[in-house]
Write a protein that holds these residues in place. Structure first.
Motif, mmCIF file in Angstrom:
data_model
loop_
_atom_site.group_PDB
_atom_site.id
_atom_site.type_symbol
_atom_site.label_atom_id
_atom_site.label_comp_id
_atom_site.label_asym_id
_atom_site.label_seq_id
_atom_site.Cartn_x
_atom_site.Cartn_y
_atom_site.Cartn_z
ATOM 1 N N GLY A 158 96.114 -85.283 -1.789
ATOM 2 C CA GLY A 158 97.325 -85.015 -1.023
ATOM 3 C C GLY A 158 97.845 -83.609 -1.232
ATOM 4 N N TRP A 159 97.716 -83.121 -2.467
ATOM 5 C CA TRP A 159 98.153 -81.751 -2.768
ATOM 6 C C TRP A 159 97.279 -80.740 -2.037
ATOM 7 N N LEU A 160 95.986 -80.961 -2.054
ATOM 8 C CA LEU A 160 95.076 -80.054 -1.362
ATOM 9 C C LEU A 160 95.364 -80.000 0.143
ATOM 10 N N LEU A 161 95.783 -81.142 0.696
ATOM 11 C CA LEU A 161 96.071 -81.217 2.126
ATOM 12 C C LEU A 161 97.491 -80.774 2.473
ATOM 13 N N GLY A 162 98.254 -80.370 1.449
ATOM 14 C CA GLY A 162 99.619 -79.914 1.683
ATOM 15 C C GLY A 162 100.623 -81.035 1.859
ATOM 16 N N ARG A 163 100.261 -82.255 1.484
ATOM 17 C CA ARG A 163 101.154 -83.402 1.660
ATOM 18 C C ARG A 163 101.943 -83.744 0.412
ATOM 19 N N ARG A 164 101.566 -83.159 -0.729
ATOM 20 C CA ARG A 164 102.284 -83.384 -1.989
ATOM 21 C C ARG A 164 102.554 -82.044 -2.648
ATOM 22 N N GLU A 165 103.685 -81.966 -3.357
ATOM 23 C CA GLU A 165 104.028 -80.749 -4.071
ATOM 24 C C GLU A 165 103.556 -80.773 -5.517
ATOM 25 N N THR A 166 103.245 -81.959 -6.021
ATOM 26 C CA THR A 166 102.812 -82.057 -7.412
ATOM 27 C C THR A 166 101.759 -83.150 -7.536
ATOM 28 N N VAL A 167 101.130 -83.182 -8.704
ATOM 29 C CA VAL A 167 100.049 -84.126 -8.978
ATOM 30 C C VAL A 167 100.301 -84.770 -10.330
ATOM 31 N N ARG A 168 100.248 -86.076 -10.370
ATOM 32 C CA ARG A 168 100.424 -86.778 -11.639
ATOM 33 C C ARG A 168 99.117 -86.784 -12.432
ATOM 34 N N MET A 169 99.264 -86.721 -13.757
ATOM 35 C CA MET A 169 98.116 -86.819 -14.650
ATOM 36 C C MET A 169 98.007 -88.264 -15.128
ATOM 37 N N VAL A 170 96.778 -88.769 -15.210
ATOM 38 C CA VAL A 170 96.568 -90.160 -15.613
ATOM 39 C C VAL A 170 95.570 -90.211 -16.768
ATOM 40 N N PRO A 171 95.661 -91.278 -17.606
ATOM 41 C CA PRO A 171 94.726 -91.384 -18.732
ATOM 42 C C PRO A 171 93.311 -91.729 -18.289
ATOM 43 N N VAL A 172 92.331 -91.271 -19.069
ATOM 44 C CA VAL A 172 90.925 -91.596 -18.840
ATOM 45 C C VAL A 172 90.300 -91.983 -20.180
ATOM 46 N N PRO A 173 89.170 -92.691 -20.157
ATOM 47 C CA PRO A 173 88.588 -93.189 -21.419
ATOM 48 C C PRO A 173 88.011 -92.100 -22.313
ATOM 49 N N THR A 174 87.699 -90.938 -21.769
ATOM 50 C CA THR A 174 87.036 -89.908 -22.568
ATOM 51 C C THR A 174 87.967 -88.727 -22.847
ATOM 52 N N THR A 175 87.827 -88.160 -24.027
ATOM 53 C CA THR A 175 88.561 -86.940 -24.388
ATOM 54 C C THR A 175 87.654 -85.711 -24.292
ATOM 55 N N ALA A 176 86.532 -85.837 -23.579
ATOM 56 C CA ALA A 176 85.511 -84.788 -23.577
ATOM 57 C C ALA A 176 85.838 -83.598 -22.689
ATOM 58 N N VAL A 177 86.923 -83.679 -21.910
ATOM 59 C CA VAL A 177 87.302 -82.533 -21.079
ATOM 60 C C VAL A 177 88.728 -82.123 -21.421
ATOM 61 N N LEU A 178 89.673 -82.719 -20.781
ATOM 62 C CA LEU A 178 91.090 -82.422 -21.001
ATOM 63 C C LEU A 178 91.711 -83.570 -21.781
ATOM 64 N N PHE A 179 92.445 -83.251 -22.846
ATOM 65 C CA PHE A 179 93.024 -84.339 -23.626
ATOM 66 C C PHE A 179 94.398 -83.968 -24.169
ATOM 67 N N GLN A 180 95.171 -85.015 -24.448
ATOM 68 C CA GLN A 180 96.449 -84.898 -25.133
ATOM 69 C C GLN A 180 96.289 -85.401 -26.559
ATOM 70 N N ALA A 181 97.153 -84.918 -27.456
ATOM 71 C CA ALA A 181 97.180 -85.401 -28.834
ATOM 72 C C ALA A 181 98.625 -85.482 -29.283
ATOM 73 N N ARG A 182 98.909 -86.484 -30.088
ATOM 74 C CA ARG A 182 100.280 -86.724 -30.536
ATOM 75 C C ARG A 182 100.235 -87.273 -31.957
ATOM 76 N N GLY A 183 101.101 -86.768 -32.828
ATOM 77 C CA GLY A 183 101.155 -87.275 -34.179
ATOM 78 C C GLY A 183 102.413 -86.842 -34.904
ATOM 79 N N ARG A 184 102.837 -87.637 -35.867
ATOM 80 C CA ARG A 184 104.041 -87.331 -36.644
ATOM 81 C C ARG A 184 103.676 -86.815 -38.028
ATOM 82 N N LYS A 185 104.518 -85.924 -38.522
ATOM 83 C CA LYS A 185 104.321 -85.393 -39.870
ATOM 84 C C LYS A 185 104.823 -86.401 -40.893
ATOM 85 N N ARG A 186 104.029 -86.604 -41.900
ATOM 86 C CA ARG A 186 104.378 -87.593 -42.928
ATOM 87 C C ARG A 186 105.710 -87.248 -43.589
ATOM 88 N N VAL A 187 106.502 -88.258 -43.805
ATOM 89 C CA VAL A 187 107.815 -88.072 -44.457
ATOM 90 C C VAL A 187 107.617 -87.933 -45.957
#
Length: 238
Positions: free
Chosen positions: A209-238
């Motif tokens: 939809g974005w490529l066709l000019g019908r959307r202004e933004t694109v949502r990111m969705v989870p995938v099973p592999t971290t082999a390309v683009l990935f997020q990471a989250r963690g807390r520092k030990r207290v």
């Protein structure tokens, strides 16, 4: 960009000053950074109290700021580019000019440290991780998104994406700096942050939809592999 008379080396920070006018264009060359900023902000919980600080490493022009609105943080952005920091200030970010390998901020100053699309640009991953973890208070949250050091990532994120108009600027990545996930996890663990990783990608129907000019933004969705683009989250030990 390939049409410029000036030829820059891969991963040259001067690229961002040259493309300063592109930062806030939703269909400009940094469009995907807007999508990633929204996905990154979704990992950040509301501030735990008044005066809570979020440090945004490699903040650019402050693309994360609109997605943090109402969460209650003092948003401090660190970047090498004064031009980008000026734009970030227009969106409520308190700018600090500095290198993510030697951040000019005190130890344990932040409830949240965000490193979005920056670790794949640094020449010393372990040092960048050490700095990010140093800034965290005990119990603080580290949020990352970056590109993996894999053949698949080199093919898709550099070989393909950098040749597609408006997806990635040609030469923005140096394949030698893509992030080794095992090194990243081990480096964070050394500084008392236990990371959890998940892969993400653009939602394909949104992207079409974005490529066709019908959307202004694109949502990111989870995938099973971290082999390309990935997020990471963690807390520092207290």
């Amino acid at each position: 960009m390939s049409g410029s008379p000036e030829r820059l080396a891969p991963n040259d920070p001067a690229m961002y000053d040259r493309l300063a006018g592109e930062w806030w264009r939703p269909r400009g060359v940094f469009a995907m950074l807007h999508w990633l900023a929204a996905a990154r902000a979704a990992l950040v919980p509301p501030a735990p109290g008044e005066g809570a600080v979020l440090v945004d490493l490699g903040c650019g022009a402050g693309l994360l700021a609109p997605h943090l609105d109402g969460k209650g943080y003092t948003h401090i952005g660190v970047d090498l580019s004064l031009g980008a920091l000026r734009q970030a200030a227009e969106h409520g970010v308190l700018g600090v000019q500095g290198d993510v390998l030697a951040v000019p901020l005190p130890d344990a100053c932040a409830e949240v440290v965000v490193a979005g699309e920056i670790l794949e640009h640094v020449p010393d991953l372990r040092r960048a991780v050490a700095e990010a973890c140093r800034l965290l208070r005990p119990g603080g949250l580290l949020v990352i998104d970056t590109l993996a050091a894999t053949a698949m990532c080199r093919l898709l994120a550099i070989g393909v994406a950098e040749r597609l108009p408006r997806i990635a600027t040609r030469g923005v990545h140096d394949p030698r700096l893509l992030v080794d996930r095992e090194v990243l996890v081990a480096a964070c663990a050394k500084h008392d942050v236990a990371l959890e990783l998940r892969g993400i990608r653009p939602k394909l129907t949104d992207f079409a939809g974005w490529l066709l000019g019908r959307r202004e933004t694109v949502r990111m969705v989870p995938v099973p592999t971290t082999a390309v683009l990935f997020q990471a989250r963690g807390r520092k030990r207290v």
